[in-house]
Enzyme design. Structure first.
Site, PDB file in Angstrom:
ATOM      1  CB  CYS A 149      29.415  23.786  36.803  1.00  0.00           C
ATOM      2  SG  CYS A 149      27.772  24.421  36.442  1.00  0.00           S
ATOM      3  CG  HIS A 199      31.009  22.670  33.255  1.00  0.00           C
ATOM      4  ND1 HIS A 199      29.925  21.836  33.416  1.00  0.00           N
ATOM      5  CD2 HIS A 199      30.551  23.935  33.438  1.00  0.00           C
ATOM      6  CE1 HIS A 199      28.864  22.567  33.703  1.00  0.00           C
ATOM      7  NE2 HIS A 199      29.209  23.838  33.714  1.00  0.00           N
ATOM      8  CG  ASN A 236      25.574  24.131  32.625  1.00  0.00           C
ATOM      9  OD1 ASN A 236      25.846  23.086  33.212  1.00  0.00           O
ATOM     10  ND2 ASN A 236      26.043  25.302  33.014  1.00  0.00           N
TER      11      ASN A 236
HETATM   12  O1  UT7 Z   1      28.062  26.417  34.410  1.00  0.00           O
HETATM   13  C1  UT7 Z   1      28.185  27.412  35.341  1.00  0.00           C
HETATM   14  C2  UT7 Z   1      28.668  28.610  34.797  1.00  0.00           C
HETATM   15  N1  UT7 Z   1      27.811  29.306  33.876  1.00  0.00           N
HETATM   16  C3  UT7 Z   1      28.362  29.730  32.781  1.00  0.00           C
HETATM   17  O2  UT7 Z   1      29.484  29.415  32.488  1.00  0.00           O
HETATM   18  C4  UT7 Z   1      27.608  30.744  31.945  1.00  0.00           C
HETATM   19  C5  UT7 Z   1      28.534  31.856  31.575  1.00  0.00           C
HETATM   20  N2  UT7 Z   1      27.917  32.916  30.826  1.00  0.00           N
HETATM   21  C6  UT7 Z   1      27.435  32.753  29.574  1.00  0.00           C
HETATM   22  O3  UT7 Z   1      27.466  31.672  29.034  1.00  0.00           O
HETATM   23  C7  UT7 Z   1      26.926  33.966  28.844  1.00  0.00           C
HETATM   24  O4  UT7 Z   1      27.270  35.121  29.581  1.00  0.00           O
HETATM   25  C8  UT7 Z   1      25.411  33.925  28.596  1.00  0.00           C
HETATM   26  C9  UT7 Z   1      25.096  32.855  27.577  1.00  0.00           C
HETATM   27  C10 UT7 Z   1      24.661  33.671  29.881  1.00  0.00           C
HETATM   28  C11 UT7 Z   1      24.953  35.259  28.023  1.00  0.00           C
HETATM   29  O5  UT7 Z   1      25.670  35.559  26.851  1.00  0.00           O
HETATM   30  P1  UT7 Z   1      26.255  37.012  26.601  1.00  0.00           P
HETATM   31  O6  UT7 Z   1      26.872  37.023  25.287  1.00  0.00           O
HETATM   32  O7  UT7 Z   1      27.103  37.338  27.799  1.00  0.00           O
HETATM   33  O8  UT7 Z   1      24.942  37.867  26.560  1.00  0.00           O
HETATM   34  P2  UT7 Z   1      24.506  39.096  27.453  1.00  0.00           P
HETATM   35  O9  UT7 Z   1      24.040  38.632  28.766  1.00  0.00           O
HETATM   36  O10 UT7 Z   1      25.589  40.141  27.414  1.00  0.00           O
HETATM   37  O11 UT7 Z   1      23.290  39.637  26.621  1.00  0.00           O
HETATM   38  C12 UT7 Z   1      23.439  40.136  25.283  1.00  0.00           C
HETATM   39  C13 UT7 Z   1      22.058  40.464  24.740  1.00  0.00           C
HETATM   40  C14 UT7 Z   1      21.228  41.319  25.680  1.00  0.00           C
HETATM   41  O12 UT7 Z   1      20.457  42.198  24.899  1.00  0.00           O
HETATM   42  P3  UT7 Z   1      20.904  43.736  24.724  1.00  0.00           P
HETATM   43  O13 UT7 Z   1      20.946  44.299  26.116  1.00  0.00           O
HETATM   44  O14 UT7 Z   1      22.251  43.675  24.080  1.00  0.00           O
HETATM   45  O15 UT7 Z   1      19.825  44.290  23.869  1.00  0.00           O
HETATM   46  C15 UT7 Z   1      20.304  40.318  26.326  1.00  0.00           C
HETATM   47  O16 UT7 Z   1      19.086  40.888  26.741  1.00  0.00           O
HETATM   48  O17 UT7 Z   1      21.332  39.240  24.531  1.00  0.00           O
HETATM   49  C16 UT7 Z   1      20.066  39.354  25.187  1.00  0.00           C
HETATM   50  N3  UT7 Z   1      19.671  38.022  25.647  1.00  0.00           N
HETATM   51  C17 UT7 Z   1      18.891  37.207  24.951  1.00  0.00           C
HETATM   52  N4  UT7 Z   1      18.308  37.340  23.743  1.00  0.00           N
HETATM   53  C18 UT7 Z   1      17.574  36.305  23.293  1.00  0.00           C
HETATM   54  C19 UT7 Z   1      20.013  37.411  26.804  1.00  0.00           C
HETATM   55  N5  UT7 Z   1      19.454  36.188  26.855  1.00  0.00           N
HETATM   56  C20 UT7 Z   1      18.764  36.036  25.712  1.00  0.00           C
HETATM   57  C21 UT7 Z   1      17.980  34.996  25.187  1.00  0.00           C
HETATM   58  N6  UT7 Z   1      17.404  35.168  23.980  1.00  0.00           N
HETATM   59  N7  UT7 Z   1      17.799  33.820  25.832  1.00  0.00           N
END
Ligand code: UT7
Length: 332
Positions: free
Chosen positions: A116, A257, A287
């Site tokens: 990225c 980004h 992204n």
């Molecule tokens: O460009 C290169 C760099 N990449 C980035 O900068 C990405 C950086 N990271 C992020 O943007 C975030 O960490 C994510 C968007 C990937 C994830 O967001 P988060 O707030 O960190 O969510 P999480 O992974 O902690 O998940 C929270 C909950 C989980 O459920 P439980 O365990 O709390 O029941 C996940 O299973 O959200 C759930 N979850 C989803 N639910 C519905 C994860 N993905 C999804 C989804 N739809 N697509």
């Protein structure tokens, strides 16, 4: 003191494939929902390339649009730098395929892999050749077909990305008060394990086992990357502004980004920038990895938010980890 490069961006173009995939479309493909994607990432829709379309096709389209808009014949291009983590194939380089597609018969070129931060890296590198006086017209392209490496069994990553490309033309400055004032990049390789594609390279070539274990897809520790991105984007922005005698108040526009709206907003808050100073288009494109910065520049221009003389900051964090900050005086 900054590290000035006597080169400026003189044109910007972007290209996204026509097929739009909304969050509602994704609801039918994976266990997700529009509300989660919108509130956790800011994404509403993204564009997907059709099968048989590679990063070279998208990159060449962006380049063609740019050259047509500028009225520059492709023979005048002397360098092509393509940032991508989804090259059409491991070799030849995507830059070679783009060179052939657009008929830039006097150009040499190469690919650059910084995920990225790829476009920011490529801009610094391309601009160095122009600033050194050895090249007159460099094409810097960011192009990724992220859908080629997305795992639709991993809802935490597959909803984040889209396909797209952007290209800029880099030419020598004609006055002291324009072009790239400074650049900053760093690498923290200890973060490599948090965002990567495990197989398909020399370490783990494709095999039945790597395919069965789904190792040819993006693997991400989202929370780790999130925290790193918020911290480093803010730190790097402050560092490059301070060493050039500026504060965030001097900025006309920040071009970040586009990985997650919440990352951008956290940086925005830390820098004390109001909405008019940040360009955001993650809602429409997701992204697109190496393409986010040129697509955001394209939108900023189309929305009349970039003017000659503006102080502009490009800021990125990507897999690696890699970072990029480019401070420039917009030149047209
Ligand atoms: O460009 C290169 C760099 N990449 C980035 O900068 C990405 C950086 N990271 C992020 O943007 C975030 O960490 C994510 C968007 C990937 C994830 O967001 P988060 O707030 O960190 O969510 P999480 O992974 O902690 O998940 C929270 C909950 C989980 O459920 P439980 O365990 O709390 O029941 C996940 O299973 O959200 C759930 N979850 C989803 N639910 C519905 C994860 N993905 C999804 C989804 N739809 N697509």
């Amino acid at each position: 003191m900054g590290r000035r490069i006597a080169a400026k961006i003189t044109g910007v173009a972007g290209y996204v494939p026509p097929r739009v995939v909304t969050n509602f479309d994704l609801e039918k493909m994976v266990d997700t929902n529009d509300q989660w994607i919108r509130t956790r990432t800011g994404i509403r829709e993204r564009h997907y390339a059709d099968a048989g379309v590679g990063s070279s096709h998208l990159g060449a389209e962006a380049a063609r649009k740019l050259l047509a808009a500028k009225g520059v014949p492709s023979e005048q291009i002397d360098l092509i730098v393509v940032a991508t983590v989804t090259p059409d194939m491991l070799f030849p380089a995507t830059a070679c395929l783009v060179q052939d597609r657009i008929g830039a018969k006097n150009a040499w070129g190469f690919d650059l892999s910084a995920a990225c931060s790829g476009f920011a890296y490529a801009l610094t590198v391309g601009a160095q050749f122009v600033g050194a006086g050895t090249h007159k017209k460099a094409l810097v392209i960011g192009s990724d077909v992220m859908t080629s490496i997305l795992d639709y069994q991993d809802r935490a990553t597959c909803v984040l990305f889209g396909d797209g490309a952007g290209a800029v033309l880099v030419e020598p400055v004609t006055s002291d008060n324009e072009g790239i004032l400074d650049f900053a990049h760093d690498v923290d390789g200890s973060g490599g394990c948090n965002l990567y594609m495990p197989a398909g390279g020399s370490l783990k070539p494709a095999s039945l086992e790597t395919v069965e274990k789904r190792m040819h897809y993006v693997h991400q520790e989202g929370a780790q990357v999130f925290k790193y991105a918020v911290r480093r984007m803010s730190e790097l922005a402050v560092q490059i502004l301070e060493r050039n005698g500026f504060t965030s108040r001097d900025l006309a526009l920040v071009v970040p980004h586009q990985a997650n709206l919440r990352i951008i907003q956290a940086m925005q808050e830390r820098l004390g920038l109001d909405d008019s100073k940040i360009i955001i288009n993650i809602d429409r494109f997701g992204n697109t990895t190496a393409a986010t910065i040129p697509l955001a520049l394209m939108d900023a221009l189309e929305q009349g938010r970039l003017h000659k003389g503006d102080l502009v900051l490009v800021i990125t964090v990507g897999a690696g980890y890699t970072t990029g900050a480019i401070l420039m005086r917009w030149a047209y």
